[in-house]
Motif scaffolding. Structure first.
Motif, PDB file in Angstrom:
ATOM      1  N   LYS A 126       0.714  -1.324   0.071  1.00 58.21           N
ATOM      2  CA  LYS A 126       0.171   0.126  -0.016  1.00 58.21           C
ATOM      3  C   LYS A 126       1.090   1.172  -0.028  1.00 58.21           C
ATOM      4  O   LYS A 126       0.371   2.361  -0.683  1.00 58.21           O
ATOM      5  CB  LYS A 126      -0.976   0.049   1.356  1.00 58.21           C
ATOM      6  N   GLY A 127       1.964   1.326   0.559  1.00 65.14           N
ATOM      7  CA  GLY A 127       3.054   2.442   0.777  1.00 65.14           C
ATOM      8  C   GLY A 127       4.295   2.162  -0.066  1.00 65.14           C
ATOM      9  O   GLY A 127       4.513   1.181  -0.427  1.00 65.14           O
ATOM     10  N   PRO A 128       5.153   2.906   0.026  1.00 68.62           N
ATOM     11  CA  PRO A 128       6.480   2.882  -0.618  1.00 68.62           C
ATOM     12  C   PRO A 128       7.253   2.056   0.112  1.00 68.62           C
ATOM     13  O   PRO A 128       7.288   1.976   1.540  1.00 68.62           O
ATOM     14  CB  PRO A 128       7.017   4.280  -0.544  1.00 68.62           C
ATOM     15  N   TRP A 129       7.949   1.161  -0.461  1.00 70.02           N
ATOM     16  CA  TRP A 129       9.042   0.346  -0.060  1.00 70.02           C
ATOM     17  C   TRP A 129      10.241   0.879  -0.425  1.00 70.02           C
ATOM     18  O   TRP A 129      10.567   1.700  -1.108  1.00 70.02           O
ATOM     19  CB  TRP A 129       8.631  -1.156  -0.464  1.00 70.02           C
ATOM     20  N   ALA A 130      11.336   0.047   0.127  1.00 73.06           N
ATOM     21  CA  ALA A 130      12.776   0.352  -0.177  1.00 73.06           C
ATOM     22  C   ALA A 130      13.564  -0.589  -0.103  1.00 73.06           C
ATOM     23  O   ALA A 130      13.324  -1.647   0.274  1.00 73.06           O
ATOM     24  CB  ALA A 130      13.282   1.332   0.870  1.00 73.06           C
ATOM     25  N   VAL A 131      14.567  -0.746  -0.940  1.00 68.99           N
ATOM     26  CA  VAL A 131      15.736  -1.861  -1.199  1.00 68.99           C
ATOM     27  C   VAL A 131      16.917  -1.271  -0.645  1.00 68.99           C
ATOM     28  O   VAL A 131      17.252  -0.100  -0.850  1.00 68.99           O
ATOM     29  CB  VAL A 131      16.062  -2.277  -2.543  1.00 68.99           C
ATOM     30  N   TYR A 132      17.621  -2.021   0.458  1.00 67.43           N
ATOM     31  CA  TYR A 132      18.713  -1.368   1.315  1.00 67.43           C
ATOM     32  C   TYR A 132      20.008  -2.307   0.932  1.00 67.43           C
ATOM     33  O   TYR A 132      19.422  -3.533   1.263  1.00 67.43           O
ATOM     34  CB  TYR A 132      17.978  -1.414   2.780  1.00 67.43           C
ATOM     35  N   LEU A 133      20.909  -1.953   0.520  1.00 68.84           N
ATOM     36  CA  LEU A 133      22.274  -2.266   0.609  1.00 68.84           C
ATOM     37  C   LEU A 133      23.290  -2.043   1.664  1.00 68.84           C
ATOM     38  O   LEU A 133      23.758  -0.966   1.463  1.00 68.84           O
ATOM     39  CB  LEU A 133      22.727  -1.902  -1.109  1.00 68.84           C
ATOM     40  N   PRO A 134      23.231  -2.693   2.516  1.00 72.68           N
ATOM     41  CA  PRO A 134      24.246  -2.238   3.673  1.00 72.68           C
ATOM     42  C   PRO A 134      25.627  -2.238   3.139  1.00 72.68           C
ATOM     43  O   PRO A 134      26.465  -1.437   3.668  1.00 72.68           O
ATOM     44  CB  PRO A 134      24.124  -3.513   4.742  1.00 72.68           C
ATOM     45  N   ARG A 135      26.167  -3.046   2.337  1.00 74.28           N
ATOM     46  CA  ARG A 135      27.628  -3.015   1.852  1.00 74.28           C
ATOM     47  C   ARG A 135      27.764  -3.747   0.377  1.00 74.28           C
ATOM     48  O   ARG A 135      27.269  -4.739   0.105  1.00 74.28           O
ATOM     49  CB  ARG A 135      28.353  -3.977   2.898  1.00 74.28           C
ATOM     50  N   VAL A 136      27.977  -2.741  -0.578  1.00 72.47           N
ATOM     51  CA  VAL A 136      28.423  -3.156  -1.976  1.00 72.47           C
ATOM     52  C   VAL A 136      29.741  -2.280  -2.254  1.00 72.47           C
ATOM     53  O   VAL A 136      30.040  -1.264  -1.812  1.00 72.47           O
ATOM     54  CB  VAL A 136      27.068  -2.409  -2.707  1.00 72.47           C
ATOM     55  N   SER A 137      30.330  -3.040  -3.128  1.00 75.42           N
ATOM     56  CA  SER A 137      31.798  -2.487  -3.526  1.00 75.42           C
ATOM     57  C   SER A 137      31.925  -2.688  -4.903  1.00 75.42           C
ATOM     58  O   SER A 137      31.772  -3.687  -5.599  1.00 75.42           O
ATOM     59  CB  SER A 137      32.921  -3.406  -2.533  1.00 75.42           C
ATOM     60  N   MET A 138      31.879  -1.419  -5.743  1.00 75.89           N
ATOM     61  CA  MET A 138      32.205  -0.164  -5.191  1.00 75.89           C
ATOM     62  C   MET A 138      30.846   0.336  -5.025  1.00 75.89           C
ATOM     63  O   MET A 138      30.188   1.292  -4.074  1.00 75.89           O
ATOM     64  CB  MET A 138      32.989   0.749  -5.854  1.00 75.89           C
ATOM     65  N   ASN A 139      29.936   0.500  -6.198  1.00 73.79           N
ATOM     66  CA  ASN A 139      28.636   0.937  -6.150  1.00 73.79           C
ATOM     67  C   ASN A 139      27.763   0.096  -6.956  1.00 73.79           C
ATOM     68  O   ASN A 139      27.957  -0.993  -7.454  1.00 73.79           O
ATOM     69  CB  ASN A 139      28.685   2.270  -7.124  1.00 73.79           C
ATOM     70  N   GLY A 140      26.267   0.485  -6.664  1.00 76.37           N
ATOM     71  CA  GLY A 140      25.222  -0.550  -6.832  1.00 76.37           C
ATOM     72  C   GLY A 140      24.112   0.187  -7.720  1.00 76.37           C
ATOM     73  O   GLY A 140      23.927   1.485  -7.227  1.00 76.37           O
ATOM     74  N   GLN A 141      23.256  -0.434  -8.495  1.00 75.45           N
ATOM     75  CA  GLN A 141      22.223   0.145  -9.092  1.00 75.45           C
ATOM     76  C   GLN A 141      21.110  -1.062  -8.981  1.00 75.45           C
ATOM     77  O   GLN A 141      21.371  -2.342  -9.174  1.00 75.45           O
ATOM     78  CB  GLN A 141      22.433   0.361 -10.687  1.00 75.45           C
ATOM     79  N   VAL A 142      19.908  -0.514  -8.900  1.00 76.05           N
ATOM     80  CA  VAL A 142      18.753  -1.475  -8.599  1.00 76.05           C
ATOM     81  C   VAL A 142      17.561  -1.474  -9.698  1.00 76.05           C
ATOM     82  O   VAL A 142      17.470  -0.263  -9.839  1.00 76.05           O
ATOM     83  CB  VAL A 142      18.042  -1.331  -7.331  1.00 76.05           C
ATOM     84  N   TRP A 143      17.202  -2.691 -10.230  1.00 70.33           N
ATOM     85  CA  TRP A 143      16.016  -2.655 -11.120  1.00 70.33           C
ATOM     86  C   TRP A 143      14.969  -3.603 -10.268  1.00 70.33           C
ATOM     87  O   TRP A 143      15.061  -4.376  -9.550  1.00 70.33           O
ATOM     88  CB  TRP A 143      16.390  -3.491 -12.168  1.00 70.33           C
ATOM     89  N   ILE A 144      13.555  -3.242 -10.398  1.00 70.06           N
ATOM     90  CA  ILE A 144      12.350  -3.719  -9.802  1.00 70.06           C
ATOM     91  C   ILE A 144      11.594  -4.165 -11.181  1.00 70.06           C
ATOM     92  O   ILE A 144      10.906  -3.350 -11.766  1.00 70.06           O
ATOM     93  CB  ILE A 144      11.824  -2.951  -8.960  1.00 70.06           C
ATOM     94  N   ASN A 145      11.520  -5.438 -11.264  1.00 71.96           N
ATOM     95  CA  ASN A 145      10.833  -5.929 -12.306  1.00 71.96           C
ATOM     96  C   ASN A 145      11.062  -5.383 -13.474  1.00 71.96           C
ATOM     97  O   ASN A 145      10.356  -5.015 -14.383  1.00 71.96           O
ATOM     98  CB  ASN A 145       9.310  -5.983 -12.128  1.00 71.96           C
TER      99      ASN A 145
END
Length: 648
Positions: free
Chosen positions: A109-128
């Motif tokens: 019903k509301g906004p969700w989030a994807v949390y990356l505690p540790r990524v080396s060096m950088n990260g990008q996220v796709w949802i579906n």
């Protein structure tokens, strides 16, 4: 014996820590582990509005497909997180894809989030298949978010009821241990709590601690610059400054220069703070300061040259190991010295080392893979505790030095006060002695004057009464001699009661005592004395000498001048007092007349008191005896302006 056993156990324990630390520092990283299978990861059901941690994924090296993410039929490998590239794809650089499958029982019903505690060096996220906004750069130079937790907000419209696919692309960077830690998915307000906590520990707290560390290093450097003898302060200030700067360079996402240079600078500063700590420990252990400065200065130059020319990831690990070994040796020597000498505040140094060693060992376990990839590094947090403890040790040394200095100043002040009191007593005794000597000298001068004046007259009267032969004595002459003696005695007594510099009073006394005698001799005295200032050099002895000069001049008038009038004049000139005694007698030629004892005595007395004495012949005859008394204070003595002159 117990003390020796304690030190032996301490040395053995420290040696054990040294061996373990060095082994972990130089131990090669583990080899690649075989993938479990080549099938896609199973779907993870997400139940309700709660936070979920995803520990399984499919990993793939490949290019993007038409929709921006790799196709599902690629050579995906199943893996567990945290995942390090060197375990499954040794030597690979560039980017790596991670795919997660989750099942939702309904659209959030509301906004969700994807949390990356540790990524080396950088990260990008796709949802579906839809890319979420990301920070920094995913291509060279890659943004260095290796220690910065990343949070991606997912609008509820991107989720589907049922199966969902989360793709994470990880881009590597310069000299990095590439990988990905378990990710978290859930409602935004729930994800924000661990994200904020981790960001505060890994970013905000690190920035605060190491900014303070840089500031304290600069302050300690300033203290050493003002006092170059404080070598331990210099080493600790250098360690604090370089440690703080290297950590801030390490966690900064965007380098301000080429990444290779940035990493080389950061590694150089890291070695420098380790070497500075080594130098501090050796300095605490009382190693020779000059030898210490030369050796560690040379090592710092060698480290800088190595990172500028021949830096390599594996070799750098060995260099770190060697530096750690030197640091442990110095730490062991410092602790042993502190325990052996019972150094004040030495417990703080031991405490700092006790905090640092486990933190360093913990971080080494992270580097070697023995601890999870997403573990928090402790050196940046607990390492400055060692700096703070060492600062307490140095502050204690400084405080004790200042206390000793204050005590020395207090002791010196007491001794100076005692010496001043002794000097005052000595000065008082000397002053009393000087006064006694002055009184004695004054009495001696008075006795001498009475002997020369009154005594001479009395001797003359006695001889006149004891004239040889049958000739009777000249009673008138004897009487006159006795009167002269009495008059001189009275003048001497009068001079003793005069105020210093009172020339007018002296002349008045002279007039009072000698006017009857002049009248008896048929000489008229004319008084022409104007108001006179005080004579600066008119001390009682000087006034008596002036009085004798005037008395001798009067005696010459009575005995030789055959005068009927005598003028006593005195006036103030701009820079002197002029006293003149003028008679209308027969006069004399100063150039041709011989100088008798009276004239010689007058000149001698005038020279002693710094008075100019002149003998002038007025136009209408007679003789003028002129005395010039300077108003400027001077030291009387031989060489004063005295002489004989005449005017026609």
């Amino acid at each position: 014996m117990s003390g020796l056993l304690l030190r032996a156990r301490t040395g053995v324990g420290l040696l054990g820590w040294m061996v373990v630390w060095v082994l972990w520092s130089v131990w090669p990283v583990s080899g690649a582990r075989a993938a479990s299978d080549a099938v896609a990861v199973r779907s993870v059901p997400l139940h309700g509005e709660m936070l979920h941690h995803l520990h399984e994924a499919c990993v793939l090296i490949g290019a993007r497909g038409a929709d921006g993410v790799p196709p599902p039929d690629g050579p995906w490998l199943h893996t567990h997180l945290p995942h390090r590239w060197m375990d499954t794809h040794p030597g690979h650089t560039g980017s790596m894809w991670y795919r997660f499958r989750v099942d939702l029982a309904g659209v959030p019903k509301g906004p969700w989030a994807v949390y990356l505690p540790r990524v080396s060096m950088n990260g990008q996220v796709w949802i579906n298949g839809v890319a979420l906004p990301f920070s920094g750069s995913m291509t060279e130079p890659v943004t260095r978010n290796w220690y910065v937790p990343l949070l991606f907000t997912v609008p509820s419209t991107l989720w589907r009821d049922g199966a969902n696919v989360i793709d994470v692309r990880v881009a590597s960077g310069h000299a990095a241990r590439e990988g990905l830690a378990p990710i978290a998915v859930g409602p935004l307000e729930q994800v924000m709590q661990p994200y904020r906590w981790r960001r505060w520990i890994q970013v905000d707290l690190m920035n605060f601690i190491h900014t303070a560390l840089i500031t304290s290093g600069l302050l300690m450097g300033l203290g050493w610059w003002r006092d170059r003898s404080q070598g331990a302060v210099a080493y600790m200030g250098l360690a604090a400054f370089t440690w703080g700067l290297s950590t801030l360079l390490m966690i900064r996402p965007e380098p301000l220069s080429d990444p290779s240079f940035w990493e080389g600078l950061r590694s150089t500063l890291t070695h420098w703070y380790q070497l500075a700590l080594c130098a501090f420990f050796f300095r605490i252990a009382d190693c020779p300061p000059r030898w210490l400065a030369r050796v560690f200065g040379a090592l710092m130059l060698l480290v800088a040259g190595y990172h500028a020319t021949a830096a390599d990831f594996v070799r750098t690990a060995y260099v770190y190991g060697a530096t750690y070994l030197i640091a442990l040796v110095g730490m062991g020597l410092a602790i042993s010295h502190v325990i052996r000498t019972r150094r004040p505040d030495g417990g703080w140094l031991v405490l700092g080392c006790a905090v640092l060693v486990p933190a360093a060992f913990h971080d080494m376990l992270i580097v070697t893979g023995a601890l999870p990839f997403d573990a928090v590094y402790l050196m940046g947090i607990f390492g400055p505790v060692l700096i703070a403890c060492n600062f307490v040790v140095l502050a204690g040394d400084q405080g004790r030095s200042r206390a000793a200095l204050h005590e020395l100043n207090r002791t010196l002040a007491t001794r100076v006060a005692e010496r001043e009191a002794a000097l005052r007593d000595s000065f008082a005794r000397l002053s009393a002695l000087e006064k006694a000597q002055a009184a004695t000298a004054e009495r001696a001068r008075i006795v001498q004057d009475m002997h020369d004046g009154v005594g001479a007259h009395l001797t003359s009267a006695l001889r006149q009464l004891q004239a040889p032969g049958a000739r009777p004595p000249d009673i008138g002459l004897v009487t006159q001699t006795l009167r002269d003696s009495l008059a001189q005695l009275k003048l001497t007594i009068d001079a003793m009661s005069l105020a210093p510099g009172d020339v007018a009073g002296l002349l008045a006394s002279w007039r009072y005592r000698l006017a009857p005698r002049l009248e008896a001799a048929g000489i008229t005295l004319r008084w022409d004395v104007a108001p006179l200032p005080a004579w600066p050099d008119g001390s009682p002895p000087a006034l008596r000498q002036l009085q004798y000069i005037l008395y001798e001049a009067l005696s010459n008038v009575l005995q030789h001048a055959h005068a009927t009038q005598l003028v006593l004049a005195a006036r103030a000139l701009p820079d002197a007092i002029e006293v003149t005694l003028i008679d209308n007698g027969g006069g004399w030629d100063p150039g041709a007349a011989p100088r008798g004892q009276g004239i010689v005595g007058m000149l001698g007395r005038a020279s002693q008191i710094g008075v100019a004495l002149h003998f002038d012949t007025p136009r209408d005859g007679g003789l003028a005896v002129r005395l010039v008394l300077p108003l400027a204070a001077s030291a009387p003595g031989p060489g004063s302006a005295v002489g004989i002159s005449s005017s026609t």
